[in-house]
Design an enzyme around this catalytic site. Structure first.
Site, mmCIF file in Angstrom:
data_model
loop_
_atom_site.group_PDB
_atom_site.id
_atom_site.type_symbol
_atom_site.label_atom_id
_atom_site.label_comp_id
_atom_site.label_asym_id
_atom_site.label_seq_id
_atom_site.Cartn_x
_atom_site.Cartn_y
_atom_site.Cartn_z
ATOM 1 N N GLY A 93 -30.356 7.873 -27.041
ATOM 2 C CA GLY A 93 -30.594 8.870 -28.103
ATOM 3 C C GLY A 93 -29.462 9.848 -28.337
ATOM 4 N N ARG A 104 -26.282 7.125 -20.394
ATOM 5 C CA ARG A 104 -25.518 7.316 -19.164
ATOM 6 C C ARG A 104 -24.684 8.596 -19.161
ATOM 7 N NH1 ARG A 104 -22.822 1.564 -19.624
ATOM 8 N NH2 ARG A 104 -22.852 2.377 -21.757
ATOM 9 N N ASP A 110 -29.374 5.464 -16.205
ATOM 10 C CA ASP A 110 -29.031 4.113 -16.645
ATOM 11 C C ASP A 110 -30.334 3.332 -16.810
ATOM 12 O OD1 ASP A 110 -28.193 1.353 -16.707
ATOM 13 O OD2 ASP A 110 -26.268 1.974 -15.851
ATOM 14 N N ARG A 128 -30.890 0.370 -16.688
ATOM 15 C CA ARG A 128 -30.978 -0.788 -15.792
ATOM 16 C C ARG A 128 -31.518 -0.433 -14.415
ATOM 17 N NH1 ARG A 128 -24.870 -2.591 -17.194
ATOM 18 N NH2 ARG A 128 -24.690 -0.332 -17.124
ATOM 19 N N TYR A 149 -31.185 -11.581 -35.539
ATOM 20 C CA TYR A 149 -30.813 -12.744 -34.723
ATOM 21 C C TYR A 149 -31.699 -12.888 -33.492
ATOM 22 C CZ TYR A 149 -27.450 -9.502 -32.354
ATOM 23 O OH TYR A 149 -26.840 -8.476 -31.679
ATOM 24 N N LYS A 170 -32.303 -9.758 -27.200
ATOM 25 C CA LYS A 170 -33.163 -9.250 -28.286
ATOM 26 C C LYS A 170 -34.350 -10.199 -28.503
ATOM 27 C CE LYS A 170 -30.703 -5.572 -29.793
ATOM 28 N NZ LYS A 170 -31.151 -4.191 -29.611
ATOM 29 N N GLY A 189 -30.412 -4.447 -40.082
ATOM 30 C CA GLY A 189 -29.166 -5.141 -40.398
ATOM 31 C C GLY A 189 -28.023 -4.197 -40.074
ATOM 32 N N ARG A 234 -17.238 -2.319 -31.485
ATOM 33 C CA ARG A 234 -17.408 -3.512 -30.647
ATOM 34 C C ARG A 234 -17.674 -4.793 -31.435
ATOM 35 N NH1 ARG A 234 -19.612 0.876 -28.005
ATOM 36 N NH2 ARG A 234 -18.924 1.129 -25.831
#
Ligand code: HXC
Ligand code: NAP
Length: 292
Positions: free
Chosen positions: A17, A41, A67, A69, A149, A164, A192, A202
């Protein structure tokens, strides 16, 4: 679009966020009365965003680094959020990692990193908030950010596509399991192209940006506006959408259908050529008739 008090006495936790789309969604929910918890992070990025939203929207914003993860970080963020605001009502799983690359150039650690952030991170927050909701009989809502995708697949961002797709499966699976047992809703949006520094650096680095123009190939002839996404997300996590469950709403100007429709490529035929094409097609039919 929504009344000013739509999220009064509600708290929304938004992963990722501090930047990009997460920041825009946080600001929008704050403007409609929500208390906001943002996490990612980098504490200094979160602090800046929190100050900006507090100043502009007169809202309560709690920035907590962690994090997605790491489950111990996730549980700490959720606990701190609950002790500050009493409970969490809305979870937006928005944090992501992604970069453009031919798949054969990727190490297994590159896959691990992206799947860890996008899929495992979403699972971690869904479990932490889900257990809070179940234990306290809160009819919470989890909104996940995917992209088209997730169901079409795509080359060049394969770890993200795998992750995703998993997030979409999670959304639809929990919509029924937790929907039926606990009244918890689970929804997703599939944006999109929406310009953000994180995604553009990236996915469309300067060296390829001209050749691969995401606006040019979009049926609407442009990229998305953050406000358009924030309005959709605001509706989906609000009580106005309380019968929407398990749905993924695409907001891409029709981009994925443009790629999917077999003959959409015919938009490259200039208008002035169509008379000639039609004559060719009709003449072929006449030839067939005469032969028969
Ligand atoms: C090949 C790469 C690479 C690259 C990293 N790696 N970048 N491999 N090409 N460009 C490899 C590393 O060498 C390493 O493998 C492994 O990936 C993990 O990299 P780390 O840098 O250690 O990972 P980490 O610090 O966790 O960083 C994660 C990250 C980074 C994804 C690589 O870019 C990041 O922090 N991103 C967060 C924000 C973000 O990505 N936002 C964009 C979301 S846009 P080895 O083997 O060397 O150890 C989005 C849009 C979707 O999702 C749809 C658009 C339309
Ligand atoms: P972004 O600004 O780069 O957002 C990604 C956020 O995730 C950052 O704030 C980042 O912050 C955070 N993050 C990354 N790894 C993390 C980790 N391990 N733990 C906690 N937080 C982490 O990019 P964005 O474009 O706004 O993307 C937001 C969402 O929209 C993503 O889910 C993305 O897939 C989706 N999306 C974007 C587009 C688009 O065109 N922009 C299109 C479709 C879908 P830190 O680096 O500080 O941790």
């Amino acid at each position: 679009m929504l009344p000013e008090n739509t999220f009064e006495n509600k708290t929304a936790l938004i992963t990722g966020g501090g930047t990009g789309l997460g920041r825009s969604m946080a600001a929008y929910l704050a403007s409609l009365g929500a208390n906001i918890i943002i996490t990612s992070r980098r504490q200094e990025v979160l602090d800046k965003t929190a100050t900006a939203i507090r100043d502009a929207k007169k809202a309560q914003v709690l920035p907590i680094a962690g994090d997605v993860r790491h489950m111990e970080d996730v549980e700490r963020v959720v606990m701190q959020g609950i002790s500050e605001f009493g409970q969490i009502d809305i979870l937006i799983n928005n944090a992501a990692g992604n970069f453009i690359s031919p798949t054969e150039r990727l190490s297994h650690r590159a896959f691990e990193s992206i799947i860890g952030i996008v899929l495992q991170g979403t699972i971690n927050y869904t479990l932490a908030c889900g257990n809070h909701w179940i234990a306290n009989e809160i009819k919470g809502v989890a909104l996940n950010i995917v992209t088209s995708y997730a169901w079409t697949g795509t080359g060049y961002t394969v770890p993200s596509a795998c992750a995703k797709a998993g997030v979409l499966a999670l959304t639809r699976s929990l919509a029924t399991e937790w929907g039926k047992k606990y009244g918890i809703r689970s929804v997703a949006v599939a944006p999109g192209p929406f310009p953000t520094k994180g995604a553009w650096d990236r996915l469309f680095p300067a060296s390829v940006r001209k050749a691969i123009d995401p606006a040019g190939r979009n049926p609407m002839g442009r990229v998305g506006d953050h406000e358009e996404l924030a309005h959709l997300v605001g509706y989906l996590v609000s009580d106005y959408a309380r019968y929407v469950n398990g749905e993924v709403v695409t907001i891409d100007g029709g981009e994925w259908l443009q790629g999917a429709g077999m003959f959409n490529v015919f938009d490259q035929v200039p208008n002035e050529m169509w008379d000639m094409v039609e004559q060719e097609v009709r003449a072929a039919k006449e030839r067939q008739k005469n032969k028969a």
